[in-house]
Design an enzyme around this catalytic site. Structure first.
Site, PDB file in Angstrom:
ATOM      1  N   LYS A 298       0.836  -1.201   0.000  1.00 10.93           N
ATOM      2  CA  LYS A 298       0.000   0.000   0.000  1.00 10.93           C
ATOM      3  C   LYS A 298       0.880   1.264   0.000  1.00 10.93           C
ATOM      4  O   LYS A 298       2.098   1.182   0.096  1.00 10.93           O
ATOM      5  CB  LYS A 298      -0.932  -0.023   1.217  1.00 10.93           C
ATOM      6  CG  LYS A 298      -1.885  -1.234   1.256  1.00 10.93           C
ATOM      7  CD  LYS A 298      -2.990  -1.141   0.227  1.00 10.93           C
ATOM      8  CE  LYS A 298      -3.643  -2.472  -0.070  1.00 10.93           C
ATOM      9  NZ  LYS A 298      -4.491  -3.019   0.962  1.00 10.93           N
TER      10      LYS A 298
HETATM   11  C1  PLP Z   1      -5.488  -3.993   1.356  1.00 13.29           C
HETATM   12  C2  PLP Z   1      -6.954  -3.793   1.349  1.00 13.29           C
HETATM   13  C3  PLP Z   1      -7.760  -4.153   2.436  1.00 13.29           C
HETATM   14  C4  PLP Z   1      -7.267  -4.941   3.599  1.00 13.29           C
HETATM   15  O1  PLP Z   1      -6.194  -4.438   4.258  1.00 13.29           O
HETATM   16  P1  PLP Z   1      -5.208  -5.428   5.071  1.00 13.29           P
HETATM   17  O2  PLP Z   1      -4.369  -4.456   5.826  1.00 13.29           O
HETATM   18  O3  PLP Z   1      -4.450  -6.227   4.083  1.00 13.29           O
HETATM   19  O4  PLP Z   1      -6.057  -6.254   5.975  1.00 13.29           O
HETATM   20  C5  PLP Z   1      -9.099  -3.848   2.370  1.00 13.29           C
HETATM   21  N1  PLP Z   1      -9.657  -3.251   1.310  1.00 13.29           N
HETATM   22  C6  PLP Z   1      -8.924  -2.917   0.240  1.00 13.29           C
HETATM   23  C7  PLP Z   1      -9.572  -2.257  -0.904  1.00 13.29           C
HETATM   24  C8  PLP Z   1      -7.556  -3.187   0.226  1.00 13.29           C
HETATM   25  O5  PLP Z   1      -6.846  -2.871  -0.867  1.00 13.29           O
END
Ligand code: PLP
Length: 388
Positions: free
Chosen positions: A184
């Site tokens: 991210k």
């Molecule tokens: C990455 C992501 C999540 C979940 O986040 P995690 O930290 O991996 O649990 C939820 N929604 C979207 C759209 C994501 O890209």
């Protein structure tokens, strides 16, 4: 075979390593002062009164739903062109996910008209995703939600630092959720944040994060509390100090990272948008929208085999992905899927995610663009041969 251009990559440097080793040497590793600092700084970026750090973005979505009162018998609407996390936690809250369509190849965010059509008498909440970091039309979403008395939760996992009309993504709804997963825009490994302006919701989120207990180990350690009560059945969704220390460093780099991503996306757009029938979505967004550019996505022309294109790129050691296989087509959700989602189903076969991370260079972007154009050209020749 290492990738020549990976899909995503983290930058490792001394400052990041020092932040972690320094935290280890303090001897306090579970939620404490660094988490509190991170929450204070993140709330400023998100433009909200409260920010609560959690173990990951999925945990953020889970307690957001519970704090909003979502439970058995309720429905929650969300786009199917999405990561599966939100749908999974809707089910774990005892509710049912109802999927809506996206706008089209130019705009992969939810279609407000189809969102309105998906809302029914059981709809308690909706989860609006800022796809790829491009702000969703929250004015349209809120207009619909207010008319139908539905709580709005923002899935801002892609969108830290993005904004619409000067309002940061995450500040435009009752509750919003962020993720600090390694790929991210604010990478920590695992981690997340849930934000709100509402004092009462913040208190519920705080309790849900840590067993429903009224005091923390950190408070008791400092002599601020001797005992505790348990006032609801919560979880252990806390973030630790090591990750908070990393997140504090990454937070200060967020803006520069987003801008670097934006420059690479502009370069991709110049090379690819409208060439060989390729569309690069979000080229014509609202002038007051600021994207965090989480993903570089192209829509391939109809008739071109995406797998062949991906193989050609992989052959050149360029990693690609698909964001996302639609949730309603997964085995465990297939029975829940009643609404027609024609644009999602068409685009799901044609979208392709290209490498994107702040420290990639122009030569890498050009290599990806050249290889992609070559393989699409070959794919179109095959497609027109078989049509003839
Ligand atoms: C990455 C992501 C999540 C979940 O986040 P995690 O930290 O991996 O649990 C939820 N929604 C979207 C759209 C994501 O890209």
């Amino acid at each position: 075979m290492p990738w020549r251009v990976p899909l995503s990559d983290v930058a490792v440097d001394d400052e990041l390593v020092a932040a972690v080793t320094e935290t280890v040497s303090t001897g306090w590793w579970s939620m404490g002062p660094r988490v509190a600092d991170l929450e204070r700084e993140f709330a400023e970026v998100a433009g909200t009164k409260h920010a609560l750090a959690v173990a990951n973005g999925t945990a953020a979505l889970h307690i957001a739903l519970l704090a909003a009162g979502v439970g058995p018998g309720d429905e929650v609407v969300l786009p199917s062109l999405n990561f599966v996390a939100a749908a999974n936690v809707i089910a774990h809250a005892g509710a049912r996910a109802v999927f809506c369509d996206v706008s089209g190849a130019e705009d992969l965010n939810l279609d407000p008209d189809d969102l309105a059509a998906a809302i029914g008498p059981k709809t308690k909440a909706l989860i609006a995703l800022h796809y790829g970091g491009h702000p969703c039309d929250m004015d349209a979403v809120h207009e619909i939600a207010e008319r139908r008395s539905v709580t709005v939760i923002e899935d801002a996992a892609h969108a830290p630092g993005a904004s619409l009309g000067g309002r940061p993504c995450g500040s435009m709804s009752k509750i919003a959720c962020f993720s600090f997963f390694s790929n991210k825009n604010l990478p920590v490994g695992e981690g997340g944040m849930v934000v709100t302006d509402d004092d009462e919701l913040a208190e519920r989120l705080r309790l849900l994060r840590s067993h429903g207990m009224t005091t923390l180990t950190w408070d008791r350690h400092r002599g601020h509390a001797h005992s505790y009560d348990v006032v609801l059945k919560g979880f252990n969704y806390r973030l630790d100090e090591l990750r908070a220390a990393m997140a504090l460093v990454q937070l200060r780099r967020l803006r520069a990272g987003n801008e670097a991503r934006g420059a690479h996306v502009a370069h991709y757009r110049e090379r690819l948008d409208g060439v060989e029938g390729i569309v690069m979505p979000f080229g014509d967004t609202r002038p007051d929208a600021v994207s965090s550019h989480h993903l570089a996505v192209v829509v391939l022309p109809e008739g071109v085999e995406r797998d062949a294109v991906r193989s050609a790129l992989a052959e050149a050691r360029i990693q690609t992905s698909v964001h996302y296989p639609p949730i309603h087509e997964f085995t465990t959700y297939a029975d829940d899927s009643e609404r027609p989602l024609p644009r999602t189903e068409d685009l799901a076969l044609r979208i392709l995610t290209l490498p994107l991370y702040p420290h990639m260079d122009d030569e890498q972007v050009d290599l990806v663009a050249d290889t992609l154009l070559q393989s699409v050209r070959a794919g179109r020749a095959v497609a027109s041969d078989s049509a003839a």
